[in-house]
Design a protein around this motif. Structure first.
Motif: not given
Ligand SMILES: [Mg+2]
Length: 224
Positions: A106-112, A120-139
């Motif tokens: 993330a120092k060099d790249w925007r992560l999406a 919603s199924e993607t969020r479920l997994t990201l939440d479980r691994f504490g990575a909900q705030a890492v990726f934006d946008p999420l398509i």
């Protein structure tokens, strides 16, 4: 910012060997009493056009001469994957990234994210691994009209960041095709333990992949 690094989810951010891939096997077994192998599934994935696991199940079930309603296949798949009380095979997913990988990138790249899953199924997994705030946008697949290998999700991201380099990281030939059609760079993920790895690497090369890695922990080396 150097550009936007877009990740596929299954087989890229999470190892789905024991979750989605096992769900496919059990779903096919339920309707046909035949147990296919992981190798069989990879072979079909390599054909392209079967990024959607429900569509893949339907194809194999029909190839065995069984013709349940599509919705029955989907319902059974979801029951195994999500479970009756959130106790399904989804819990067997494994997070691939080592600690600190995304902070570094993330120092060099925007992560999406651009995935064939629903948002919603993607969020479920990201939440479980504490990575909900890492990726934006999420398509997710509910954000696009046409599923992969169509480029819709990547084109949306390109439109959000005009003039910025976009690179897609995916694990199937459909991901590579989607990147090619969107006119963005592609990095293929082909796990070392995959019995059809050489075939997949060759397919990635044919689709113009700029690099192939075993897993996303090797990304920094190829992005230099
Ligand atoms: Mg994938």
């Amino acid at each position: 910012m150097r550009g936007v690094l877009v990740f596929d989810v299954d087989g890229v951010l999470v190892d789905v060997t024991d979750s989605y891939r096992e769900t496919i096997i059990r779903t096919i077994e339920h309707f046909t009493s035949r147990r296919v192998t992981r190798d069989d599934i990879q072979q079909i994935k390599n054909l392209g056009g079967y990024n959607d696991d429900w569509a893949l199940c339907k194809k194999v079930i029909q190839d065995f001469g069984c013709h349940p309603k599509y919705q029955e296949i989907v319902d059974h798949f979801q029951r195994i994957f999500l479970g009756e009380n959130s106790d399904g095979l989804i819990l067997r997913e494994r997070w691939v990234a080592r600690d600190g990988l995304f902070e570094q990138l993330a120092k060099d790249w925007r992560l999406a994210i651009f995935t064939g899953r629903t948002r919603s199924e993607t969020r479920l997994t990201l939440d479980r691994f504490g990575a909900q705030a890492v990726f934006d946008p999420l398509i997710g697949n509910d954000d696009v009209e046409n599923l992969k290998p169509a480029p819709d999700g990547l084109l949306k991201i390109c439109a959000t960041f005009p003039g910025v380099e976009v690179v897609y990281v995916g694990d199937t030939v459909d991901d590579a095709k989607s990147a090619g059609r969107a006119g963005v760079g592609f990095i293929g993920v082909a796990p070392q333990q995959d019995s059809r790895r050489a075939e997949l690497v060759e397919l990635f090369r044919q689709e113009g992949a700029r690099a192939v890695v075993d897993n996303i922990n090797e990304l920094e080396q190829v992005l230099k």
